[in-house]
Scaffold this motif. Structure first.
Motif, PDB file in Angstrom:
ATOM      1  N   GLY A 197       0.879  -1.243   0.104  1.00  0.00           N
ATOM      2  CA  GLY A 197       0.119  -0.183  -0.049  1.00  0.00           C
ATOM      3  C   GLY A 197       1.084   1.350   0.085  1.00  0.00           C
ATOM      4  N   THR A 198       0.297   2.319  -0.181  1.00  0.00           N
ATOM      5  CA  THR A 198       0.818   3.651  -0.226  1.00  0.00           C
ATOM      6  C   THR A 198       1.464   3.882   1.070  1.00  0.00           C
ATOM      7  N   PRO A 199       2.573   4.607   1.231  1.00  0.00           N
ATOM      8  CA  PRO A 199       3.239   4.894   2.710  1.00  0.00           C
ATOM      9  C   PRO A 199       2.126   5.615   3.251  1.00  0.00           C
ATOM     10  N   GLY A 200       2.033   5.229   4.616  1.00  0.00           N
ATOM     11  CA  GLY A 200       1.073   5.714   5.427  1.00  0.00           C
ATOM     12  C   GLY A 200      -0.149   5.057   5.639  1.00  0.00           C
ATOM     13  N   THR A 201      -0.513   3.910   4.844  1.00  0.00           N
ATOM     14  CA  THR A 201      -1.715   3.355   4.966  1.00  0.00           C
ATOM     15  C   THR A 201      -1.833   2.348   6.170  1.00  0.00           C
ATOM     16  N   GLY A 202      -0.681   2.301   6.700  1.00  0.00           N
ATOM     17  CA  GLY A 202      -0.635   1.342   7.959  1.00  0.00           C
ATOM     18  C   GLY A 202       0.196  -0.134   7.812  1.00  0.00           C
ATOM     19  N   LYS A 203       0.876  -0.188   6.959  1.00  0.00           N
ATOM     20  CA  LYS A 203       1.541  -1.449   6.474  1.00  0.00           C
ATOM     21  C   LYS A 203       2.279  -1.927   7.858  1.00  0.00           C
ATOM     22  N   THR A 204       3.220  -1.236   8.160  1.00  0.00           N
ATOM     23  CA  THR A 204       4.020  -1.497   9.313  1.00  0.00           C
ATOM     24  C   THR A 204       3.303  -1.750  10.529  1.00  0.00           C
ATOM     25  N   THR A 205       2.339  -1.096  10.997  1.00  0.00           N
ATOM     26  CA  THR A 205       1.519  -1.230  12.290  1.00  0.00           C
ATOM     27  C   THR A 205       0.752  -2.666  11.927  1.00  0.00           C
ATOM     28  N   THR A 206       0.285  -2.757  10.751  1.00  0.00           N
ATOM     29  CA  THR A 206      -0.967  -3.892  10.699  1.00  0.00           C
ATOM     30  C   THR A 206       0.158  -5.126  10.636  1.00  0.00           C
ATOM     31  N   VAL A 236       5.565  -9.794   4.652  1.00  0.00           N
ATOM     32  CA  VAL A 236       6.442  -9.031   3.980  1.00  0.00           C
ATOM     33  C   VAL A 236       5.816  -7.581   3.973  1.00  0.00           C
ATOM     34  N   ASP A 237       6.483  -6.284   4.314  1.00  0.00           N
ATOM     35  CA  ASP A 237       5.743  -4.974   4.373  1.00  0.00           C
ATOM     36  C   ASP A 237       6.637  -4.192   3.557  1.00  0.00           C
ATOM     37  N   PHE A 238       6.015  -3.717   2.663  1.00  0.00           N
ATOM     38  CA  PHE A 238       6.665  -2.758   1.581  1.00  0.00           C
ATOM     39  C   PHE A 238       5.823  -1.852   0.558  1.00  0.00           C
ATOM     40  N   PRO A 262      -2.967  14.027   6.758  1.00  0.00           N
ATOM     41  CA  PRO A 262      -2.424  14.263   7.854  1.00  0.00           C
ATOM     42  C   PRO A 262      -1.602  13.319   8.521  1.00  0.00           C
ATOM     43  N   ARG A 263      -1.581  11.912   8.120  1.00  0.00           N
ATOM     44  CA  ARG A 263      -0.613  10.951   8.361  1.00  0.00           C
ATOM     45  C   ARG A 263       0.702  11.246   7.898  1.00  0.00           C
ATOM     46  N   LEU A 264       0.586  11.635   6.862  1.00  0.00           N
ATOM     47  CA  LEU A 264       1.926  11.957   5.881  1.00  0.00           C
ATOM     48  C   LEU A 264       2.648  13.025   6.515  1.00  0.00           C
ATOM     49  N   SER A 281       2.258  14.319   9.581  1.00  0.00           N
ATOM     50  CA  SER A 281       2.833  14.058  10.846  1.00  0.00           C
ATOM     51  C   SER A 281       4.232  13.281  10.779  1.00  0.00           C
ATOM     52  N   ARG A 282       4.372  12.785   9.701  1.00  0.00           N
ATOM     53  CA  ARG A 282       5.873  12.233   9.563  1.00  0.00           C
ATOM     54  C   ARG A 282       6.827  13.138   9.147  1.00  0.00           C
ATOM     55  N   GLY A 283       6.422  14.315   9.085  1.00  0.00           N
ATOM     56  CA  GLY A 283       7.457  15.170   8.692  1.00  0.00           C
ATOM     57  C   GLY A 283       8.062  15.255   7.220  1.00  0.00           C
ATOM     58  N   GLN A 305      -9.719  -1.687   3.807  1.00  0.00           N
ATOM     59  CA  GLN A 305      -9.698  -0.266   4.306  1.00  0.00           C
ATOM     60  C   GLN A 305      -8.760   0.072   5.524  1.00  0.00           C
ATOM     61  N   SER A 306      -7.946   1.027   5.627  1.00  0.00           N
ATOM     62  CA  SER A 306      -7.214   1.032   7.179  1.00  0.00           C
ATOM     63  C   SER A 306      -7.396   2.580   7.175  1.00  0.00           C
ATOM     64  N   ASN A 307      -8.532   2.951   7.592  1.00  0.00           N
ATOM     65  CA  ASN A 307      -8.669   4.312   8.237  1.00  0.00           C
ATOM     66  C   ASN A 307      -8.699   4.514   9.655  1.00  0.00           C
ATOM     67  N   SER A 308      -9.152   3.565  10.181  1.00  0.00           N
ATOM     68  CA  SER A 308      -9.125   3.599  11.787  1.00  0.00           C
ATOM     69  C   SER A 308      -8.674   2.460  12.471  1.00  0.00           C
ATOM     70  N   ILE A 309      -8.610   2.617  13.811  1.00  0.00           N
ATOM     71  CA  ILE A 309      -8.042   1.369  14.684  1.00  0.00           C
ATOM     72  C   ILE A 309      -9.006   0.025  14.598  1.00  0.00           C
ATOM     73  N   ASP A 310     -10.394   0.572  14.439  1.00  0.00           N
ATOM     74  CA  ASP A 310     -11.311  -0.451  14.370  1.00  0.00           C
ATOM     75  C   ASP A 310     -10.860  -1.371  12.879  1.00  0.00           C
ATOM     76  N   GLU A 311     -10.831  -0.883  11.852  1.00  0.00           N
ATOM     77  CA  GLU A 311     -10.502  -1.339  10.677  1.00  0.00           C
ATOM     78  C   GLU A 311      -9.425  -2.063  10.779  1.00  0.00           C
ATOM     79  N   MET A 312      -8.253  -1.663  11.487  1.00  0.00           N
ATOM     80  CA  MET A 312      -6.935  -2.312  11.427  1.00  0.00           C
ATOM     81  C   MET A 312      -7.422  -3.581  12.167  1.00  0.00           C
ATOM     82  N   GLU A 313      -7.844  -3.468  13.244  1.00  0.00           N
ATOM     83  CA  GLU A 313      -8.239  -4.766  14.344  1.00  0.00           C
ATOM     84  C   GLU A 313      -8.891  -5.875  13.242  1.00  0.00           C
TER      85      GLU A 313
HETATM   86  P1  DAT Z   1       3.101   2.625   6.375  1.00  0.00           P
HETATM   87  O1  DAT Z   1       3.843   1.322   7.055  1.00  0.00           O
HETATM   88  O2  DAT Z   1       1.949   2.066   5.529  1.00  0.00           O
HETATM   89  O3  DAT Z   1       3.891   3.574   6.166  1.00  0.00           O
HETATM   90  P2  DAT Z   1       2.099   2.749   9.293  1.00  0.00           P
HETATM   91  O4  DAT Z   1       2.112   1.599   9.770  1.00  0.00           O
HETATM   92  O5  DAT Z   1       3.618   3.335   9.642  1.00  0.00           O
HETATM   93  O6  DAT Z   1       2.055   3.035   7.800  1.00  0.00           O
HETATM   94  O7  DAT Z   1       1.263   3.896   9.938  1.00  0.00           O
HETATM   95  C1  DAT Z   1       1.497   5.528   9.471  1.00  0.00           C
HETATM   96  C2  DAT Z   1       0.856   6.066  10.751  1.00  0.00           C
HETATM   97  O8  DAT Z   1      -0.475   5.918  10.670  1.00  0.00           O
HETATM   98  C3  DAT Z   1       1.254   5.435  12.292  1.00  0.00           C
HETATM   99  O9  DAT Z   1       1.443   6.527  12.968  1.00  0.00           O
HETATM  100  C4  DAT Z   1       0.159   4.623  12.525  1.00  0.00           C
HETATM  101  C5  DAT Z   1      -1.075   5.530  11.744  1.00  0.00           C
HETATM  102  N1  DAT Z   1      -2.239   4.415  11.183  1.00  0.00           N
HETATM  103  C6  DAT Z   1      -1.681   3.563  10.451  1.00  0.00           C
HETATM  104  N2  DAT Z   1      -3.194   2.755  10.132  1.00  0.00           N
HETATM  105  C7  DAT Z   1      -4.046   3.156  11.080  1.00  0.00           C
HETATM  106  C8  DAT Z   1      -5.260   2.872  10.897  1.00  0.00           C
HETATM  107  N3  DAT Z   1      -5.941   1.956  10.264  1.00  0.00           N
HETATM  108  N4  DAT Z   1      -5.840   3.546  12.016  1.00  0.00           N
HETATM  109  C9  DAT Z   1      -5.312   4.517  12.737  1.00  0.00           C
HETATM  110  N5  DAT Z   1      -4.240   4.881  12.672  1.00  0.00           N
HETATM  111  C10 DAT Z   1      -3.395   4.302  11.757  1.00  0.00           C
END
Ligand code: DAT
Length: 180
Positions: free
Chosen positions: A18-27, A84-86, A112-114, A116-118, A153-161
């Protein structure tokens, strides 16, 4: 790579892209915890093993050495069990993966996610355009069998879970289906 036959593995390999910031690493981290599979952060690997040809100063990102990267990963992928996360998905051999997940995020949430990454403005704009144009999703659909590519979809914590729970259920089913 496409014509090399698949080799048997006792655990599946999953690509989370996914595009950077979509939540790959956290997920990926949460999914690794939930499934017992191993998270492989390709961006980190590229940096620590210098699998690049230097920095693209315009975008403040590394220029990948794809051949070196694939060579480095080949032995890690063989036994399976990797998440694999890329952000790029079309450079890997198709045979490596049993499931390809493309994470998607709405513009109003991604921006705003991007920020806040600077990231610099150019890098933010490049990534926003990438997400709007569905670049990663289309690359994934062109590179892998239709039935293994899933858009989540990865917009919220609920969606991530929810996504993590889905990956866990999928992995458990894969193990049952592939038991000898
Ligand atoms: P990526 O690895 O795709 O670049 P990340 O896992 O580093 O993304 O997430 C970027 C930031 O957004 C990080 O502060 C966590 C937050 N985030 C990611 N997915 C999210 C989600 N589904 N709900 C809320 N916050 C999320």
């Amino acid at each position: 790579y496409g014509d090399v036959p698949n080799y048997p593995r006792s655990l599946p390999n999953i690509l989370i892209t996914g595009t950077p910031g979509t939540g790959k690493t956290t997920t990926s981290e949460m999914a690794a915890e939930a499934t017992g599979l191993t998270h492989l952060n390709v961006g980190d690997l590229v940096k620590t093993k210098s699998l690049h040809e230097g920095l693209d100063t315009d975008f403040d990102s590394y220029i990948l050495d794809e051949d070196k990267l694939i060579d480095e990963m080949e032995d890690m992928m063989k036994p399976g069990g990797k998440i694999v996360d890329f952000h790029t998905c079309d450079i890997f051999p198709e045979r490596w993966f049993d499931l390809v997940i493309v994470l998607r995020t709405d513009n109003s949430v991604l921006y705003p996610r991007l920020e806040s990454r600077g990231y610099n403005a150019k890098k933010i704009n490049e990534n926003m355009e990438c997400e709007i144009m569905q670049v990663v999703l289309e690359d994934a659909r062109e590179s892998y069998a239709e039935e293994i590519v899933i858009e989540l979809q990865s917009n919220s914590i609920d969606e991530m879970e929810e996504n993590v729970a889905r990956i866990k259920a999928w992995k458990e089913q894969w193990v049952i289906d592939n038991a000898k």
